[in-house]
Design an enzyme around this catalytic site. Structure first.
Site, PDB file in Angstrom:
ATOM      1  NE  ARG A 111      -6.407  28.755  11.555  1.00  0.00           N
ATOM      2  CZ  ARG A 111      -5.543  29.656  12.028  1.00  0.00           C
ATOM      3  NH1 ARG A 111      -4.393  29.268  12.553  1.00  0.00           N
ATOM      4  NH2 ARG A 111      -5.824  30.935  11.967  1.00  0.00           N
ATOM      5  CG  HIS A 137      -4.907  29.633   6.929  1.00  0.00           C
ATOM      6  ND1 HIS A 137      -4.659  30.779   7.655  1.00  0.00           N
ATOM      7  CD2 HIS A 137      -6.125  29.195   7.343  1.00  0.00           C
ATOM      8  CE1 HIS A 137      -5.681  31.010   8.477  1.00  0.00           C
ATOM      9  NE2 HIS A 137      -6.575  30.058   8.308  1.00  0.00           N
ATOM     10  CG  ASN A 154      -1.469  32.878   7.584  1.00  0.00           C
ATOM     11  OD1 ASN A 154      -2.481  32.210   7.811  1.00  0.00           O
ATOM     12  ND2 ASN A 154      -1.098  33.220   6.363  1.00  0.00           N
ATOM     13  CG  HIS A 190     -13.306  25.812  13.937  1.00  0.00           C
ATOM     14  ND1 HIS A 190     -13.736  27.122  13.884  1.00  0.00           N
ATOM     15  CD2 HIS A 190     -12.135  25.784  13.255  1.00  0.00           C
ATOM     16  CE1 HIS A 190     -12.859  27.854  13.182  1.00  0.00           C
ATOM     17  NE2 HIS A 190     -11.883  27.059  12.793  1.00  0.00           N
TER      18      HIS A 190
END
Length: 303
Positions: free
Chosen positions: A44, A48, A76, A177
């Site tokens: 992740r 990001h 975040n 996920h």
């Protein structure tokens, strides 16, 4: 974007820092064996980073007089993790090859090694990204470039498309996920609003750890079945209406991506190969190359 990415190369450090990849791999393996969840966090972190002004390690920068840290954006803050893992790898690399390996490349390689450490695919990471000397211009800019847990299917498809990623890439990347956890605040509405697109038993199980008010930070596995294994159960869950986030279940809710979810639920090999291909494409988003940017000595501050 893609033309700059063509200048990245998997052999970039072969002569300047031949032990770079082994050093990263060992450190990631150690951190994931200590805490399995870290694998999801590192994947992740790369995502990001890349979606906000490209894969340039801008997400690692702390607040400074000329820098508004991306760490404070709502997507975040108290949510993105793994910074200290990257810092640890960077300090090891600085001791063997000073000012050579960029933080951006460490983040990209760490995501690959994290996937492999929990049974996910591996892929060849292209290298040669340089680190930004700035972070995003504003917190709103960060937030509009990252998907929301409440995102509609159309908004997800268009956001990923703006980064050069297809709807299939988006569904494959969402499949990360299959590991990791989400906090109660991100799925409370979904489990209490009794919509038609959630399995009643699943909602009831999830309410135990996520009260109507309070407990915002309580965690739940994104994949209830095999929360620590990188597999295709995420997609099987969606077909059973057991997606934890609205932005998960929306991928299988009568829209254009249903067929991709269905395919991945039946074919884990296809999911893993598409995931690897999408991660390579994501790593190509607007890299800084050549003399652009810098090689930071410490990842959270500019030189």
């Amino acid at each position: 974007m893609q033309c700059e990415a063509q200048l990245l190369s998997s052999t970039f450090y072969d002569t300047t820092c031949p032990n770079a990849l082994n050093t990263i791999r060992t450190a990631i393996r150690t951190s994931v064996s200590r805490e399995r969840r870290m694998a999801a966090s590192l994947i992740r972190l790369h995502f990001h980073d890349c979606f906000v002004q490209g894969c340039d390690a801008s997400i690692l920068l702390d607040d400074a007089p000329s820098i508004i840290s991306e760490k404070n954006a709502i997507n975040n803050f108290n949510s993105v993790r793994g910074y200290q893992v990257i810092d640890n790898v960077k300090s090891q690399l600085e001791s063997i090859c000073p000012e050579t390996v960029s933080c951006a490349d460490i983040v990209a390689v760490a995501a690959r090694d994290a996937s492999f450490a929990v049974g996910g695919p591996s892929w060849t990471v292209k290298l040669g990204r340089r680190d930004s000397s700035t972070a995003s211009l504003s917190i709103p800019e960060v937030e509009t470039n990252l998907p929301s847990f409440r995102a509609s299917l159309d908004s997800l498809i268009s956001l990923f498309s703006s980064k050069g990623l297809s709807a299939r890439d988006m569904v494959a990347l969402s499949g990360s996920h299959t590991i990791g956890q989400a906090s109660c605040v991100t799925f409370r509405d979904r489990i209490y609003n009794n919509q038609s697109d959630i399995d009643a038993g699943f909602a009831s199980t999830r309410r135990r750890q996520c009260p109507v008010s309070g407990g915002d930070g309580n965690l739940a596995a994104l994949d209830l079945v095999t929360p620590n294994s990188f597999d295709n159960n995420y997609f099987r869950n969606l077909i059973q209406k057991k997606g934890l986030l609205e932005s998960d279940q929306i991928l299988f809710s009568g829209g254009s991506t249903d067929s991709i979810v269905d395919e991945y639920s039946k074919n884990p090999t296809k999911f893993k190969s598409d995931f690897a291909a999408a991660m390579i494409k994501m790593g190509d988003i607007s890299p800084l190359i050549g003399s652009q940017g810098q090689i930071r000595r410490v990842c959270n501050v500019v030189n």
